[in-house]
Scaffold this active site. Structure first.
Site, PDB file in Angstrom:
ATOM      1  CE  LYS A 188      10.906  -6.229  -2.162  1.00  0.00           C
ATOM      2  NZ  LYS A 188      10.270  -5.572  -0.991  1.00  0.00           N
ATOM      3  CE  LYS A 221       3.792  -4.961   0.780  1.00  0.00           C
ATOM      4  NZ  LYS A 221       5.223  -5.113   1.076  1.00  0.00           N
ATOM      5  N   GLY A 261       4.620  -8.004   7.831  1.00  0.00           N
ATOM      6  CA  GLY A 261       4.399  -6.584   8.068  1.00  0.00           C
ATOM      7  C   GLY A 261       4.851  -5.712   6.911  1.00  0.00           C
ATOM      8  CG  ASP A 262       4.886  -2.616   3.651  1.00  0.00           C
ATOM      9  OD1 ASP A 262       5.895  -3.045   3.070  1.00  0.00           O
ATOM     10  OD2 ASP A 262       4.407  -1.489   3.409  1.00  0.00           O
ATOM     11  CB  THR A 311      13.840  -4.612   6.004  1.00  0.00           C
ATOM     12  OG1 THR A 311      12.888  -5.665   6.135  1.00  0.00           O
ATOM     13  CG2 THR A 311      13.664  -3.937   4.665  1.00  0.00           C
TER      14      THR A 311
HETATM   15  P1  NDP Z   1       6.925   1.688   9.401  1.00  0.00           P
HETATM   16  O1  NDP Z   1       5.477   1.876   9.483  1.00  0.00           O
HETATM   17  O2  NDP Z   1       7.642   1.004  10.504  1.00  0.00           O
HETATM   18  O3  NDP Z   1       7.661   3.093   9.188  1.00  0.00           O
HETATM   19  C1  NDP Z   1       7.364   3.910   8.101  1.00  0.00           C
HETATM   20  C2  NDP Z   1       8.162   5.212   8.220  1.00  0.00           C
HETATM   21  O4  NDP Z   1       8.019   5.938   7.015  1.00  0.00           O
HETATM   22  C3  NDP Z   1       7.663   6.105   9.333  1.00  0.00           C
HETATM   23  O5  NDP Z   1       8.724   6.885   9.823  1.00  0.00           O
HETATM   24  C4  NDP Z   1       6.627   6.958   8.605  1.00  0.00           C
HETATM   25  O6  NDP Z   1       6.363   8.190   9.226  1.00  0.00           O
HETATM   26  C5  NDP Z   1       7.294   7.148   7.267  1.00  0.00           C
HETATM   27  N1  NDP Z   1       6.234   7.294   6.245  1.00  0.00           N
HETATM   28  C6  NDP Z   1       5.315   6.386   5.902  1.00  0.00           C
HETATM   29  N2  NDP Z   1       4.472   6.861   4.980  1.00  0.00           N
HETATM   30  C7  NDP Z   1       4.885   8.110   4.735  1.00  0.00           C
HETATM   31  C8  NDP Z   1       4.436   9.099   3.877  1.00  0.00           C
HETATM   32  N3  NDP Z   1       3.365   8.926   3.071  1.00  0.00           N
HETATM   33  N4  NDP Z   1       5.119  10.260   3.863  1.00  0.00           N
HETATM   34  C9  NDP Z   1       6.204  10.441   4.668  1.00  0.00           C
HETATM   35  N5  NDP Z   1       6.678   9.527   5.512  1.00  0.00           N
HETATM   36  C10 NDP Z   1       6.022   8.368   5.550  1.00  0.00           C
HETATM   37  O7  NDP Z   1       7.190   0.937   8.015  1.00  0.00           O
HETATM   38  P2  NDP Z   1       8.481   0.138   7.530  1.00  0.00           P
HETATM   39  O8  NDP Z   1       9.699   0.734   8.108  1.00  0.00           O
HETATM   40  O9  NDP Z   1       8.213  -1.287   7.703  1.00  0.00           O
HETATM   41  O10 NDP Z   1       8.429   0.424   5.959  1.00  0.00           O
HETATM   42  C11 NDP Z   1       9.144   1.497   5.350  1.00  0.00           C
HETATM   43  C12 NDP Z   1       9.324   1.203   3.872  1.00  0.00           C
HETATM   44  O11 NDP Z   1      10.088  -0.002   3.713  1.00  0.00           O
HETATM   45  C13 NDP Z   1       8.052   0.971   3.066  1.00  0.00           C
HETATM   46  O12 NDP Z   1       8.253   1.460   1.759  1.00  0.00           O
HETATM   47  C14 NDP Z   1       7.927  -0.542   3.022  1.00  0.00           C
HETATM   48  O13 NDP Z   1       7.170  -0.983   1.927  1.00  0.00           O
HETATM   49  C15 NDP Z   1       9.395  -0.914   2.878  1.00  0.00           C
HETATM   50  N6  NDP Z   1       9.767  -2.267   3.257  1.00  0.00           N
HETATM   51  C16 NDP Z   1       9.471  -2.775   4.493  1.00  0.00           C
HETATM   52  C17 NDP Z   1       9.880  -4.040   4.845  1.00  0.00           C
HETATM   53  C18 NDP Z   1       9.653  -4.596   6.206  1.00  0.00           C
HETATM   54  O14 NDP Z   1      10.138  -5.699   6.460  1.00  0.00           O
HETATM   55  N7  NDP Z   1       8.989  -3.900   7.105  1.00  0.00           N
HETATM   56  C19 NDP Z   1      10.576  -4.904   3.876  1.00  0.00           C
HETATM   57  C20 NDP Z   1      10.896  -4.264   2.630  1.00  0.00           C
HETATM   58  C21 NDP Z   1      10.489  -3.002   2.339  1.00  0.00           C
HETATM   59  P3  NDP Z   1       4.991   8.378  10.064  1.00  0.00           P
HETATM   60  O15 NDP Z   1       5.136   7.499  11.268  1.00  0.00           O
HETATM   61  O16 NDP Z   1       4.952   9.827  10.372  1.00  0.00           O
HETATM   62  O17 NDP Z   1       3.885   7.932   9.156  1.00  0.00           O
HETATM   63  O1  2IT Z   2       8.166  -5.208   1.060  1.00  0.00           O
HETATM   64  C1  2IT Z   2       8.536  -6.239   1.662  1.00  0.00           C
HETATM   65  O2  2IT Z   2       9.369  -7.002   1.174  1.00  0.00           O
HETATM   66  C2  2IT Z   2       7.975  -6.493   3.003  1.00  0.00           C
HETATM   67  N1  2IT Z   2       7.203  -5.674   3.502  1.00  0.00           N
HETATM   68  C3  2IT Z   2       8.315  -7.758   3.722  1.00  0.00           C
HETATM   69  C4  2IT Z   2       7.498  -8.904   3.215  1.00  0.00           C
HETATM   70  C5  2IT Z   2       7.623 -10.194   3.990  1.00  0.00           C
HETATM   71  O3  2IT Z   2       6.862 -11.106   3.642  1.00  0.00           O
HETATM   72  O4  2IT Z   2       8.459 -10.305   4.888  1.00  0.00           O
END
Ligand code: NDP
Ligand code: 2IT
Length: 449
Positions: free
Chosen positions: A118, A130, A169-170, A214
């Site tokens: 990525k 990570k 974050g993640d 994102t």
């Molecule tokens: P958040 O913690 O902000 O939100 C996660 C969301 O997904 C919440 O609504 C949560 O619900 C739900 N969720 C998480 N785990 C589960 C599970 N096991 N089953 C069902 N629902 C679930 O995280 P992000 O929005 O940052 O991340 C979401 C996805 O995007 C992840 O896969 C992450 O790796 C990916 N990502 C994030 C990036 C970033 O910049 N933040 C960049 C690229 C990818 P609940 O609150 O009920 O747990």
């Molecule tokens: O999965 C991802 O790309 C992230 N959670 C963001 C990673 C980052 O360094 O901004």
């Protein structure tokens, strides 16, 4: 059944299985990349000879450590934390930290492995890494979160640095956590080293548009896939899983581009609002009050909440999985296709199971894998590092334009690579090969590393 591997790649995969027992998500991520690399080995036989793939599958460094902390009642808890520094051929290790009870080494390795390709796709100088912890932030007070973050950083700081490893974050890690982590790093090192973490607050070194990046990037990527088919998001019905950082800003950009998002979710259930999701309410519930999505119906009585509902059964033109890995399986993919869905773009990392991916590809819908579609987050993290390095701060409009241009370029390179390697429209193959070649060439140039 996942696709068969090329005969040169099967033994490499068997070795990965053998060396990393029980890490099913890591196996899945590696298999998905290896499935697409067959044609690369024909063009670049030196990568076989020099065992580049075997080297890429083995992290450069894996750190596992204890995080002891005390809750508000004084009770002691012990969590486990990880940082997998996977590949630094293109730049310092870069990738988020995930706090979720499901976290174990296999999850962090799958995420770190994906991150290598990525990050290469963004065209920016960042390697792949990570981290995370099996800590569960749900229901914890701000003070508990702070003590946990401080304890975690008290060990992690020695492995970080703006030229070494730069977390962000993640899941479960947002602006609040990055603040506590940065504060503790600054205390321990006595350095205001802004570039050591990204996703910082705007008053202390953060980049405008990183919070949005994102989700916005995923929608920009979707728009590009639709454009390539002579279509656009305007007037489309969209379903977005999750209601966290990625989901919220995917919904925002989809609305800005004229689509209507009618459903979102959290791990407890789904909300369907045929009038269009009211994002102000979702932001308040999730970003401020940290409540369950079910509370949406307190404000909008007409909306429907289904406990444990399946969001993929809601008919839509475009589906954006933005929650977590393996949240969309073969049967969900079939339902989406039968309901007329024309595009799927992954805001989450590896949200679609291998069976689901196969169904999307057989149906020839526009399918954008996470490595490409959600790369806008880490790309904007790299833009944050650029601003930190030059002690500058860009406008929202400029930063968002850079993000959009990067997503357009990722789409273009994935699309063109898929054509070049004989699989037009296959963004999985296009993204994997584009990212892999960049990393493999850099590793080759640097000798046996
Ligand atoms: P958040 O913690 O902000 O939100 C996660 C969301 O997904 C919440 O609504 C949560 O619900 C739900 N969720 C998480 N785990 C589960 C599970 N096991 N089953 C069902 N629902 C679930 O995280 P992000 O929005 O940052 O991340 C979401 C996805 O995007 C992840 O896969 C992450 O790796 C990916 N990502 C994030 C990036 C970033 O910049 N933040 C960049 C690229 C990818 P609940 O609150 O009920 O747990
Ligand atoms: O999965 C991802 O790309 C992230 N959670 C963001 C990673 C980052 O360094 O901004």
């Amino acid at each position: 059944m996942p696709a068969r591997l090329d005969e040169k790649l099967e033994p490499i995969f068997q070795d990965v299985l053998h060396r990393n027992p029980g890490e099913s998500e890591f196996h899945q991520a590696v298999h998905e990349v290896l499935e697409t690399l067959g044609p690369v080995l024909v063009k670049y036989p030196e990568f076989v000879e020099k065992k580049v793939i075997q080297r890429i599958c083995e992290p450069e460094r894996q750190i596992i450590f204890r995080v002891p902390w005390q809750d508000d009642k004084g009770e002691i808890h012990i969590n486990r934390a990880f940082r997998v520094e996977f590949n630094s051929a293109l730049g310092p290790y870069k990738g988020g930290m995930r706090f979720h009870p499901s976290v174990y080494l296999g999850i962090i390795k799958f995420l770190g492995f994906e991150q290598i390709f990525k990050n290469a796709l963004t065209g920016l100088p960042i390697g792949g890494g990570k981290g995370g912890s099996d800590f569960d932030p749900k229901g914890k007070s701000d003070d508990e979160i702070m003590r946990f973050c401080q304890s975690l950083m008290t060990e992690l700081y020695r492995h970080l640095g703006e030229y070494t490893d730069v977390p962000a974050g993640d899941i479960g890690v947002g602006g609040r956590e990055i603040g506590y982590l940065f504060g503790q790093y600054k205390r321990i090192t006595n350095r205001y080293e802004s570039g050591v973490l990204t996703g910082k607050g705007l008053d202390w070194g953060g980049s405008r548009a990183r919070t949005e990046a994102t989700g916005y990037g995923t929608v920009f990527f979707t728009q590009e896939m639709l454009k390539a088919r002579g279509d656009s998001l305007d007037g489309k019905t969209v379903v977005v899983s999750g209601s966290g950082n990625v989901a919220i800003y995917a919904i925002e950009k989809a609305h800005q581009l004229g689509a209507k998002v009618i459903a979102c979710s959290d791990s407890s259930g789904i909300i369907v609002d045929e009038k269009g999701i009211d994002l102000a309410v979702v932001k308040r519930l999730k970003e401020v009050e940290r409540r369950r999505i079910s509370a949406y119906t307190d404000v909008h009585k007409h909306a429907k909440y289904v406990e444990d509902g399946n969001i993929w059964s809601v008919p839509c033109d475009v589906a954006l999985p933005c929650a977590t890995q393996n949240e969309l399986n073969g049967s969900d993919a079939k339902t989406l296709v039968e309901n007329g869905c024309i595009a799927v773009a992954e805001g989450a990392n590896m949200p679609t199971t291998p069976e689901g991916v196969q169904i999307f590809q057989e149906a020839s819908l526009a399918y954008g894998p996470g490595k490409a579609a959600n790369a806008g987050g880490v790309a904007t993290s790299a833009l944050e590092m650029q601003q930190n390095a030059s002690r500058d701060s860009w406008t929202f409009a400029y930063t968002e334009k850079r993000l959009e241009d990067i997503m357009i370029e990722i789409h273009k390179s994935s699309f063109e690579t898929a054509e070049e390697f004989g699989s037009p429209g296959n963004y999985v193959l296009g993204a994997n090969i584009t990212g892999f070649i960049k990393v493999a060439r850099a590793m080759d140039a640097m000798g046996l590393i």
